[in-house]
Motif scaffolding. Structure first.
Motif, mmCIF file in Angstrom:
data_model
loop_
_atom_site.group_PDB
_atom_site.id
_atom_site.type_symbol
_atom_site.label_atom_id
_atom_site.label_comp_id
_atom_site.label_asym_id
_atom_site.label_seq_id
_atom_site.Cartn_x
_atom_site.Cartn_y
_atom_site.Cartn_z
ATOM 1 N N ILE A 10 1.830 2.563 0.931
ATOM 2 C CA ILE A 10 2.410 1.425 0.222
ATOM 3 C C ILE A 10 3.926 1.518 0.361
ATOM 4 N N ILE A 11 4.535 0.430 0.795
ATOM 5 C CA ILE A 11 5.986 0.415 0.991
ATOM 6 C C ILE A 11 6.650 -0.251 -0.204
ATOM 7 N N GLY A 12 7.382 0.514 -0.981
ATOM 8 C CA GLY A 12 8.129 -0.037 -2.099
ATOM 9 C C GLY A 12 7.485 0.256 -3.442
ATOM 10 N N CYS A 13 8.298 0.677 -4.404
ATOM 11 C CA CYS A 13 7.784 0.961 -5.746
ATOM 12 C C CYS A 13 8.552 0.166 -6.797
ATOM 13 N N GLY A 14 8.675 -1.142 -6.524
ATOM 14 C CA GLY A 14 9.141 -2.058 -7.540
ATOM 15 C C GLY A 14 7.948 -2.593 -8.313
ATOM 16 N N VAL A 15 8.074 -3.784 -8.841
ATOM 17 C CA VAL A 15 7.003 -4.380 -9.636
ATOM 18 C C VAL A 15 5.698 -4.461 -8.848
ATOM 19 N N VAL A 100 4.456 8.927 -5.486
ATOM 20 C CA VAL A 100 5.678 8.247 -5.050
ATOM 21 C C VAL A 100 6.631 9.232 -4.385
ATOM 22 N N ARG A 101 7.183 8.819 -3.256
ATOM 23 C CA ARG A 101 8.224 9.590 -2.576
ATOM 24 C C ARG A 101 9.477 8.726 -2.517
ATOM 25 N N CYS A 102 10.452 9.030 -3.360
ATOM 26 C CA CYS A 102 11.688 8.247 -3.401
ATOM 27 C C CYS A 102 12.684 8.782 -2.377
ATOM 28 N N GLY A 103 13.615 7.927 -1.988
ATOM 29 C CA GLY A 103 14.621 8.313 -1.013
ATOM 30 C C GLY A 103 14.082 8.399 0.399
ATOM 31 N N ILE A 104 12.923 7.782 0.628
ATOM 32 C CA ILE A 104 12.291 7.781 1.950
ATOM 33 C C ILE A 104 12.241 6.347 2.464
ATOM 34 N N GLU A 105 12.856 6.110 3.598
ATOM 35 C CA GLU A 105 12.904 4.769 4.183
ATOM 36 C C GLU A 105 11.842 4.615 5.259
ATOM 37 N N VAL A 106 11.084 3.515 5.194
ATOM 38 C CA VAL A 106 10.164 3.170 6.275
ATOM 39 C C VAL A 106 10.972 2.480 7.364
ATOM 40 N N VAL A 107 11.020 3.089 8.536
ATOM 41 C CA VAL A 107 11.796 2.554 9.645
ATOM 42 C C VAL A 107 10.975 1.548 10.436
ATOM 43 N N GLU A 108 9.760 1.941 10.820
ATOM 44 C CA GLU A 108 8.879 1.031 11.539
ATOM 45 C C GLU A 108 7.432 1.439 11.319
ATOM 46 N N ALA A 109 6.539 0.519 11.601
ATOM 47 C CA ALA A 109 5.102 0.771 11.518
ATOM 48 C C ALA A 109 4.437 0.144 12.732
ATOM 49 N N ARG A 110 3.516 0.887 13.363
ATOM 50 C CA ARG A 110 2.810 0.402 14.559
ATOM 51 C C ARG A 110 1.307 0.554 14.365
ATOM 52 N N TRP A 111 0.589 -0.497 14.732
ATOM 53 C CA TRP A 111 -0.864 -0.439 14.690
ATOM 54 C C TRP A 111 -1.381 0.262 15.936
#
Length: 531
Positions: A10-15, A100-111
């Motif tokens: 899951i990308i993002g831990c906002g609402v 949750v892993r904070c401070g970790i940026e998703v750069v890209e995702a490939r199928w």
């Protein structure tokens, strides 16, 4: 059944990310997921936006999760610290924080077609270390009100003073005795300007376009009301439902389908004009009252902005800014010397998932959207060519008149029904919406949006460069719920199909009635036999 329990990223831990994570734990007892959050803490926009006066313009009891009601809201419209505290308490209550892993940026995702997995590249902000993770399911919970717009005023680099965006507030800068320029007059500016005026020596606010400002009475809840919300059964639920129902009725203000609806908006417009003129200095009336229809741009529910314009140390101007110079801002009429500039100029709303690159079967997400002439997603949730990929708070899933938490929860439930539950149960391995279904859904939405007020001739963030509305949902939010109540399986290509599907709730009712009928019938016949 799959050889191992399917994984999810899951990308993002906002609402949105919190809503999905909580429901996965609560409803499915599923824990094989990781939430990657690029910021140092959870909360999304409510962690990032810390400018003075920041708060919500949706009722607190409606701007909260249905599965975690809060009887202790202090005010009708909560402010940022209280909302962030509520989000953190939800994370802890449902056991989400270990995921949750904070401070970790998703750069890209490939199928990866061969492995039927998403291969995700990540980067640790603190160390710069890059690494990969794989998952059978990928969900974007990236909000759009998070990345500020870049400064588009020429020569801003030459300015010798302090400059920052309202969404990245500089708390180290003391405004006391300073001359400050605020660029912009949207919702954020309306909240922060009354606070800045209290401390600054002089405030120049540059209005780029007028805004509709309407009344907002933000009263505090009494101790008795809080007690009642906590202890009287179903009271809080009823109150939240009433708020949702009354708020959803405002949808007609955005429609232009009939003369009656246009007349309704005209009445509301006259009321808004009257409110502005009654609460703002006469010298600003011509500047403040917009010339476009009410609702074309996001309305401002007045947090005390109009009354602060009576202060001697504020000047509102509609003079366009030509450029920066070393000591301040230049307009066609004058040079204005300032010590600091606050950019309250909005966000990159149109750049969904920015700056992440997502590669599907045949293209990136942005390439797919360019080919279809604008960001779109089936039911605001699935994208053709991107298997086992979902978006919450995606294209055309924004309710202009209601709580985004409501529509987030609707999308979460839809994702669970359509993808998570059947994939976890081994009914199938992959789910991908058909392109024809996506296009049909998108075209139907755009057809409705053409007659809505957002196309009324104002400059707003709802429309992309082609004039296509990629953000708003055009109907009542109860229709959004109904359209996403149950998956229409024929709209999807399904891989690794076993032929099984989750039972529709009506199927369960029919079976339950049949079982009860058979049991009662059997008992009746046994009694007759015994006689």
């Amino acid at each position: 059944m799959p050889a191992h329990e399917p994984r999810a990223i899951i990308i993002g831990c906002g609402v949105a990310g919190i809503a999905l994570s909580a429901r996965l734990k609560k409803d499915l007892n599923y824990s094989n997921f990781i939430v990657y959050e690029r910021e140092a803490q959870i909360g999304g926009t409510w962690f990032l936006n810390t400018y003075p006066g920041v708060g919500c313009d949706v009722d607190s009891h409606l701007y909260s999760f249905s599965f975690n009601p809060n009887p202790n809201w202090s005010k009708r419209f909560a402010e940022q610290p209280e909302i962030l505290e509520y989000l953190n308490s939800t994370v802890d209550k449902f056991g989400i924080r270990p995921h949750v892993r904070c401070g970790i940026e998703v750069v890209e995702a490939r199928w990866d077609e061969s492995g039927r997995v998403w291969r995700v590249q990540l980067r640790d902000f603190e160390t710069g270390y890059t690494f990969h993770r794989e998952a059978e399911i990928l969900v974007s919970c990236v909000g759009t009100i998070s990345i500020p717009k870049d400064c588009d005023i020429p020569k801003w680099e030459s300015f010798n003073g302090a400059i920052w965006h309202s969404a990245r507030w500089n708390h180290e800068y003391d405004l006391t005795g300073r001359t400050v320029a605020v660029v912009g007059n949207g919702c954020s500016a309306a909240q922060l300007v009354p606070q800045v005026v209290k401390h600054a020596k002089k405030v120049f606010q540059f209005q780029r376009s007028a805004q509709w400002v309407t009344s907002r009475v933000n009263r505090e809840f009494t101790a008795l009301e809080k007690w009642c919300f906590r202890y009287i059964p179903l009271l809080a639920r009823w109150y939240r439902f009433k708020l949702w129902k009354d708020t959803d009725a405002l949808h007609t203000l955005y429609m232009s389908d009939t003369p009656a609806l246009v007349a309704q908006r005209e009445r509301a417009t006259r009321s808004a004009v009257e409110y502005i003129k009654q609460n703002a200095p006469a010298k600003y009336h011509d500047v403040l009252v917009p010339q476009f229809p009410l609702g074309c741009k996001r309305r401002i529910f007045d947090p005390g902005y109009l009354s602060c314009l009576y202060k001697d140390n504020i000047e509102l101007t509609s003079e366009p800014i030509v450029e920066f110079f070393e000591g301040g801002l230049r307009t066609p009429n004058r040079d204005i010397a300032v010590d600091a500039v606050v950019l309250s100029t909005g966000f990159k709303i149109q750049q969904f998932l920015s700056p992440i690159t997502v590669y599907g079967r045949h293209s990136t997400l942005n390439e797919h959207w360019q080919a279809t002439r604008g960001a779109q997603a089936y039911k605001g949730t699935f994208v053709a060519g991107f298997p086992n990929f979902g978006i919450i708070f995606g294209p055309n899933a924004f309710p202009a008149h209601n709580s985004v938490i409501y529509t987030n929860e609707v999308q979460v439930e839809y994702l669970i029904k359509a993808m998570f539950r059947p994939v976890l149960a081994g009914h199938f391995a992959t789910l991908e919406v058909k392109e024809a279904a996506e296009m049909y859904d998108a075209n139907a939405l755009q057809g409705k949006l053409k007659n809505m007020v957002w196309s009324g001739g104002c400059s707003n963030w709802n429309l992309d460069t082609r004039g296509r509305n990629t953000t708003n949902y055009p109907d009542n939010t109860w229709k959004f719920w109904w359209q996403l109540y149950w998956p229409r399986w024929r709209d999807f290509d399904i891989g690794g199909d076993t032929g099984r599907r989750p039972w529709h709730p009506l199927q369960k009712v029919v079976v339950a009635v049949a079982v009860v009928s058979l049991a009662l019938g059997g008992a009746y016949h046994r009694q007759r036999f015994l006689r």
